[in-house]
Write a protein that holds these residues in place. Sequence first.
Motif, PDB file in Angstrom:
ATOM      1  N   GLN A 104       3.852 -10.265   1.783  1.00 56.46           N
ATOM      2  CA  GLN A 104       3.571 -10.873   3.096  1.00 56.46           C
ATOM      3  C   GLN A 104       3.931  -9.943   4.242  1.00 56.46           C
ATOM      4  N   ILE A 105       4.675  -8.900   3.940  1.00 54.85           N
ATOM      5  CA  ILE A 105       5.024  -7.930   4.980  1.00 54.85           C
ATOM      6  C   ILE A 105       4.454  -6.563   4.597  1.00 54.85           C
ATOM      7  N   PRO A 106       4.223  -5.702   5.606  1.00 55.14           N
ATOM      8  CA  PRO A 106       3.634  -4.398   5.318  1.00 55.14           C
ATOM      9  C   PRO A 106       4.469  -3.596   4.306  1.00 55.14           C
ATOM     10  N   VAL A 107       3.758  -2.913   3.426  1.00 51.47           N
ATOM     11  CA  VAL A 107       4.398  -2.122   2.372  1.00 51.47           C
ATOM     12  C   VAL A 107       4.230  -0.627   2.680  1.00 51.47           C
ATOM     13  N   ILE A 108       5.336   0.080   2.630  1.00 58.55           N
ATOM     14  CA  ILE A 108       5.302   1.541   2.774  1.00 58.55           C
ATOM     15  C   ILE A 108       5.561   2.165   1.408  1.00 58.55           C
ATOM     16  N   ALA A 109       4.696   3.106   1.033  1.00 52.45           N
ATOM     17  CA  ALA A 109       4.888   3.817  -0.231  1.00 52.45           C
ATOM     18  C   ALA A 109       5.766   5.034   0.020  1.00 52.45           C
ATOM     19  N   ASP A 110       6.816   5.150  -0.762  1.00 54.15           N
ATOM     20  CA  ASP A 110       7.764   6.255  -0.596  1.00 54.15           C
ATOM     21  C   ASP A 110       7.432   7.341  -1.608  1.00 54.15           C
ATOM     22  N   ILE A 111       6.983   8.467  -1.105  1.00 56.28           N
ATOM     23  CA  ILE A 111       6.422   9.484  -1.990  1.00 56.28           C
ATOM     24  C   ILE A 111       7.065  10.839  -1.762  1.00 56.28           C
ATOM     25  N   HIS A 112       7.523  11.431  -2.860  1.00 55.84           N
ATOM     26  CA  HIS A 112       8.026  12.801  -2.816  1.00 55.84           C
ATOM     27  C   HIS A 112       7.119  13.632  -3.718  1.00 55.84           C
ATOM     28  N   PHE A 113       6.948  14.844  -3.359  1.00 54.38           N
ATOM     29  CA  PHE A 113       6.289  15.836  -4.221  1.00 54.38           C
ATOM     30  C   PHE A 113       4.781  15.706  -4.411  1.00 54.38           C
ATOM     31  N   GLN A 114       4.269  14.483  -4.611  1.00 52.55           N
ATOM     32  CA  GLN A 114       2.921  14.377  -5.152  1.00 52.55           C
ATOM     33  C   GLN A 114       1.875  13.924  -4.139  1.00 52.55           C
ATOM     34  N   PRO A 115       1.090  14.864  -3.599  1.00 52.26           N
ATOM     35  CA  PRO A 115       0.039  14.473  -2.659  1.00 52.26           C
ATOM     36  C   PRO A 115      -0.928  13.440  -3.244  1.00 52.26           C
ATOM     37  N   LYS A 116      -1.170  13.503  -4.551  1.00 54.10           N
ATOM     38  CA  LYS A 116      -2.167  12.566  -5.090  1.00 54.10           C
ATOM     39  C   LYS A 116      -1.700  11.114  -4.970  1.00 54.10           C
ATOM     40  N   TYR A 117      -0.383  10.902  -4.969  1.00 54.46           N
ATOM     41  CA  TYR A 117       0.108   9.535  -4.780  1.00 54.46           C
ATOM     42  C   TYR A 117      -0.068   9.083  -3.325  1.00 54.46           C
ATOM     43  N   VAL A 118      -0.071  10.040  -2.424  1.00 52.84           N
ATOM     44  CA  VAL A 118      -0.309   9.684  -1.023  1.00 52.84           C
ATOM     45  C   VAL A 118      -1.716   9.092  -0.892  1.00 52.84           C
ATOM     46  N   TYR A 119      -2.683   9.779  -1.486  1.00 46.96           N
ATOM     47  CA  TYR A 119      -4.059   9.257  -1.457  1.00 46.96           C
ATOM     48  C   TYR A 119      -4.135   7.905  -2.171  1.00 46.96           C
ATOM     49  N   ALA A 120      -3.433   7.796  -3.295  1.00 47.28           N
ATOM     50  CA  ALA A 120      -3.447   6.537  -4.055  1.00 47.28           C
ATOM     51  C   ALA A 120      -2.894   5.397  -3.206  1.00 47.28           C
ATOM     52  N   ALA A 121      -1.804   5.674  -2.479  1.00 48.91           N
ATOM     53  CA  ALA A 121      -1.177   4.635  -1.653  1.00 48.91           C
ATOM     54  C   ALA A 121      -2.099   4.208  -0.515  1.00 48.91           C
ATOM     55  N   ILE A 122      -2.788   5.188   0.065  1.00 44.53           N
ATOM     56  CA  ILE A 122      -3.725   4.866   1.149  1.00 44.53           C
ATOM     57  C   ILE A 122      -4.866   4.012   0.593  1.00 44.53           C
ATOM     58  N   ASP A 123      -5.395   4.405  -0.538  1.00 43.61           N
ATOM     59  CA  ASP A 123      -6.473   3.632  -1.177  1.00 43.61           C
ATOM     60  C   ASP A 123      -6.005   2.236  -1.573  1.00 43.61           C
ATOM     61  N   ALA A 124      -4.725   2.127  -1.932  1.00 44.76           N
ATOM     62  CA  ALA A 124      -4.204   0.850  -2.432  1.00 44.76           C
ATOM     63  C   ALA A 124      -3.971  -0.168  -1.324  1.00 44.76           C
TER      64      ALA A 124
END
Length: 367
Positions: free
Chosen positions: A84-104
């Motif tokens: 119910q509240i905005p979710v921030i993905a905490d990502i170290h090292f892996q650019p591909k997870y950044v894209y995954a989080a944006i897509d998610a």
Amino acid sequence: GMPAAPPPVLAPRRPTRQIKVGKVLVGGDAPISVQSMTTTKTTDINGTLQQIAELTATGCDIVRVAVPSQDDADVLHIIAKKSQIPVIADIHFQPKYVYAAIDAGCAAVRVNPGNIRQFDDQVKGIAQAATDAGVSIRIGVNAGSLDKRIMDKYGAPTPEALVESALWEASLFEEHGFRDFKISVKHHDPVVMVRAYELLSDACDYPLHLGVTEAGPSFQGTIKSAVAFGALLSKGIGDTIRVSLSAPPAKEVKVGIKILESLNLRPRQLEIVSCPSCGRAQVDVYTLAENVTKGLEGLKVPLRVAVMGCVVNGPGEAREADLGVASGNGKGQIFVKGKVIKTVPEDQIVETLIAEANRIAEEAPEG
Ligand code: SF4
């Protein structure tokens, strides 16, 4: 009648850019938000959502989840959708997870500059994807993972080193016209941390995410955070806060909210005005205050409740509060809005206060 003047604050807020973290605005004139981070494995979808629900109920505005693996990245879309509240993905090292989080559908992504050097050539792509999706970014500088080049230059994670790292990282995004980010410069030492945020606040107008990292167990961490945040917020510095405790995250949220309430930066909810007790006390003030606090937990209206041990300051404070008790001779005088409404035996003080508080809450206009 006239609307009540807003309660005084110690300093006007420093002007910052405003960004969006999902439905929550951060910076500018947006209320200072309170964040926390889940402690569950992100792949434990139900456990994570349950913890997010608990955080939401406690008053958390924004939640962060760790994304250390592909499996975590794979479940982000479910968590982002059901939270119910905005979710921030905490990502170290892996650019591909950044894209995954944006897509998610995550509202924002936190990246760590110490680890992002290898992102250099990817920043353009990340900035573009974030812009397209309306996702913001937190540049999270941490004393423990400072960029090697900057560590070599300064020899230690000094305030200047933390700020240089943050501004360098910001410049990587700025080069691509991306400015929808907030910045944190965390250190475990409140003095270093406060100095770093002061320098950063002078150097840029990005919204600032306050945090004392690794602040420690509950007692120490609460004090460190309150002191450090207090020093900054009292100068108008800080747009969103996260208290880090080695304790359940709901506790972090409670502490964060209380810090903001104490500085009049968030409307006060329940406030217990209880005396420290002394040789004059005629009741057990500690137990009384504790039981009243427990009994009123979760009450969602502003209410100041005075719990006083004797009749010296008792009636005065109890009269100033919405509700109060002044004890003496095995009895408690119960005050509501300054008037004694009844006198009850000591063992009925708690239940009477709770009943009166709930009655006041029911009569309060929806806020
Ligand atoms: Fe002591 Fe009474 Fe003051 Fe409480 S209210 S600290 S008991 S003098």
